[in-house]
Write an enzyme that holds these catalytic residues in place. Structure first.
Site, short mmCIF file in Angstrom:
data_model
loop_
_atom_site.label_atom_id
_atom_site.label_comp_id
_atom_site.label_asym_id
_atom_site.label_seq_id
_atom_site.Cartn_x
_atom_site.Cartn_y
_atom_site.Cartn_z
N HIS A 1 17.54 54.86 2.34
CA HIS A 1 16.70 55.51 3.36
C HIS A 1 15.32 55.70 2.74
CE1 HIS A 1 15.96 59.24 6.13
NE2 HIS A 1 14.91 58.46 6.01
N GLU B 1 13.51 55.49 12.99
CA GLU B 1 13.03 56.67 13.73
C GLU B 1 11.69 57.10 13.16
OE1 GLU B 1 15.90 59.90 13.41
OE2 GLU B 1 17.53 58.51 13.88
N GLU C 1 22.92 49.01 17.58
CA GLU C 1 22.28 48.30 16.48
C GLU C 1 23.32 47.61 15.61
OE1 GLU C 1 20.06 51.22 14.25
OE2 GLU C 1 18.31 51.03 15.57
N LYS C 2 22.90 46.59 14.92
CA LYS C 2 23.71 46.02 13.84
C LYS C 2 23.88 47.13 12.79
CE LYS C 2 25.55 42.78 11.25
NZ LYS C 2 26.76 42.08 11.70
N ARG D 1 16.74 69.93 -3.52
CA ARG D 1 16.89 71.03 -2.55
C ARG D 1 18.04 71.92 -3.03
NH1 ARG D 1 16.36 68.80 3.62
NH2 ARG D 1 14.76 67.20 3.24
N ARG E 1 6.41 65.51 12.33
CA ARG E 1 6.22 66.84 11.73
C ARG E 1 5.98 66.70 10.23
NH1 ARG E 1 11.88 66.00 11.89
NH2 ARG E 1 12.65 65.85 9.75
C1 MV4 Z 1 21.90 53.44 10.63
C2 MV4 Z 1 22.78 53.20 9.55
C3 MV4 Z 1 23.25 51.91 9.38
N1 MV4 Z 1 22.88 50.94 10.24
N2 MV4 Z 1 21.57 52.43 11.46
C4 MV4 Z 1 21.71 58.17 10.12
C5 MV4 Z 1 20.64 59.12 10.45
C6 MV4 Z 1 19.76 58.42 11.41
N3 MV4 Z 1 18.40 58.76 11.10
C7 MV4 Z 1 20.04 56.98 11.25
N4 MV4 Z 1 21.20 56.88 10.43
C8 MV4 Z 1 21.74 55.69 10.08
N5 MV4 Z 1 21.40 54.65 10.87
C9 MV4 Z 1 22.06 51.22 11.25
N6 MV4 Z 1 21.72 50.23 12.11
C10 MV4 Z 1 23.12 54.26 8.72
C11 MV4 Z 1 22.61 55.52 8.99
C12 MV4 Z 1 23.00 56.55 8.07
C13 MV4 Z 1 22.06 57.17 7.24
C14 MV4 Z 1 20.72 56.87 7.29
C15 MV4 Z 1 19.81 57.48 6.47
C16 MV4 Z 1 20.24 58.42 5.55
C17 MV4 Z 1 21.56 58.73 5.48
C18 MV4 Z 1 22.49 58.12 6.31
C19 MV4 Z 1 23.82 58.46 6.22
C20 MV4 Z 1 24.73 57.86 7.05
C21 MV4 Z 1 24.32 56.90 7.97
#
Ligand code: MV4
Length: 446
Positions: free
Chosen positions: A208, A287, A200-201, A337, A291
């Protein structure tokens, strides 16, 4: 309605599920390891069965022991909580083969969303915005270089069987791609026994944001807005909010409409959460979690819904009985938490809790299985309590958080309460101005 529900979990979530069952008039069966014989989820259950020794693989993940416990107690349904067996498709199939109801989605949907490439492809085909990247597994370094060149660096290599941050590698330039590719493949194979990866980019400073949905067995799907879970450290969430300080009501409604339409088309059932990255005003799906989540209470507070009760009703085949227009968002909720960890080093601090006092008063909820005299065992997750506050405004919620953190007493072990006390006093947190990287920097700065 079910005659008896076996709760295949421990700690605060086992209590949370017991409470929903009790309000519905359904007796509960607790299961526990030998380390948890005196745990609160065992004390408060109608019945309990010991399912094995302390390590989770021998107890809370011991499928034959759990199915035997259901059989000897006459339970007709199993609620998995979160973690352990909650997203294990073969477990769901075994539960159903034994004539029991799994309180959750179908094994097929759990399997689909567990395959991150398939989940993303499905969502993209249903009109949900996804992160720019390869549309399928990337098979070799040549293809990886091709995909990365098209996307533009930096790129992120992710394991298809991963999720929650496991098995990811950033490549900042073509020179870094070869190493990132090999490390990502090797880690994916070692961790998941599956080296399928996708690219992915890389988004450099997203938030989040996740959307809570419920779907019944009759094709009705509703959403309960979003949670902002950007405040995390090493992929462990620390503080969550509903709604996100970064979103408008119009953005929430639009995103919710998109995801509910998509899930209706695949016939999804029960509770689910769609995770998005949000940057520069755009959402990108990453994703889906099939749950109940740890942070579900913030949604319950702002929507005035009992998500666990709804999961149980849906699993019996009952229709939701309400639509999207019946769901109103009221005020703001924040969850902290609290873990049994050193607040500076995050080293776990199991041991005896000599005194315990939970805060209360208006707009305060504490979900915890702790009690004075309890010994936090070293074998499981270190979360010991969730403090949830709700108020008409975000500023009001922060005020309630500040005073309830000051009231909260856990004596005998170190906890992360002092970290939460520092977060609430921070100006950037108070302004809602943070990305997924904010907390790591805050902790590093001390
Ligand atoms: C990413 C990202 C940046 N760019 N995808 C980390 C957990 C997984 N669920 C997906 N994650 C990430 N995917 C792209 N294309 C950065 C993260 C990420 C992250 C995402 C959500 C919450 C915290 C995080 C901490 C580090 C990296």
């Amino acid at each position: 309605m079910f005659q008896k529900i076996l709760i295949a979990n421990r700690g605060e979530i086992a209590l949370r599920i017991q409470r929903a069952c009790r309000e519905l008039g359904i007796p509960t069966v607790a299961v526990h390891s030998t380390a948890d014989a005196t745990a609160m989820h065992v004390r408060l259950a109608d019945e309990s069965v010991c399912i094995g020794p302390p390590p989770a693989r021998d107890s809370y993940l011991n499928v034959p022991a759990i199915l035997s416990a259901a059989s000897i107690t006459g339970a007709d349904a199993i609620h998995p909580g979160y973690g352990f067996l909650a997203e294990n498709a073969p477990f769901v199939e075994m539960v159903e083969a034994h004539g029991l109801t799994f309180i959750g989605p179908s094994s097929a949907h759990i399997r689909m969303m567990g395959d991150k490439i398939a989940a993303k492809a499905a969502m993209a085909s249903l009109g949900v915005p996804v992160v720019a990247g390869s549309e399928a597994a990337v098979v070799d370094l040549d293809e990886a270089a091709q995909v990365a060149k098209t996307l533009g660096y930096p790129v992120l290599i992710k394991a298809s069987a991963g999720g929650g941050g496991r098995g990811m590698k950033v490549a900042g330039s073509p020179e870094e791609l070869d190493m990132a590719w090999r490390v990502a493949r090797a880690e994916a194979r070692a961790a998941f026994g599956n080296d399928a990866v996708y690219i992915e980019k890389y988004l450099d400073r997203p938030r989040h944001i996740e959307v809570q949905i419920l779907a019944d067995a009759h094709g009705n799907v509703v959403h309960f807005g979003e949670r902002d879970c950007s405040l995390q450290r090493r992929h462990q969430k620390v503080l969550e909010e509903a709604g996100s300080p970064a979103l408008t009501a119009a953005e929430r409604d639009a995103l919710g409409a998109t995801v509910t339409a998509a899930l209706a088309r695949i016939g999804y059932r029960n509770a689910g959460t769609l995770e998005f990255l949000y940057q520069d005003g755009r959402f990108a799906f990453i994703e889906m979690n099939t749950r109940l989540q740890v942070e579900h209470p913030v949604t319950e507070m702002v929507c005035d819904v009992d998500l666990v009760r709804e999961q149980i009703r849906i699993a019996t085949g009952e229709a939701l009985g309400y639509g999207q227009s019946d769901i109103a968002f009221s005020g703001h909720a924040i969850e902290c938490r609290i873990t049994a960890e050193d607040p500076e080093t995050f080293v776990p601090t199991p041991g005896r809790v000599t005194a315990f006092h939970a805060p209360g008063g208006p707009g305060v909820r504490v979900d915890s299985a702790l009690y004075a005299g309890y010994v936090v065992p070293p074998y499981y997750d270190s979360m010991i309590a969730k403090l949830i506050v709700h108020a008409p405004t975000r500023a009001g919620a922060i005020g309630r958080l500040r005073r309830s953190l000051a009231e909260f007493a856990v004596v005998g072990i170190k906890t992360t309460l002092p970290l939460h006390q520092r977060i609430v006093e921070d100006a950037s947190f108070q302004a809602g101005d943070y990305s997924i990287h904010w907390l790591e920097r805050f902790v590093a700065a001390g």
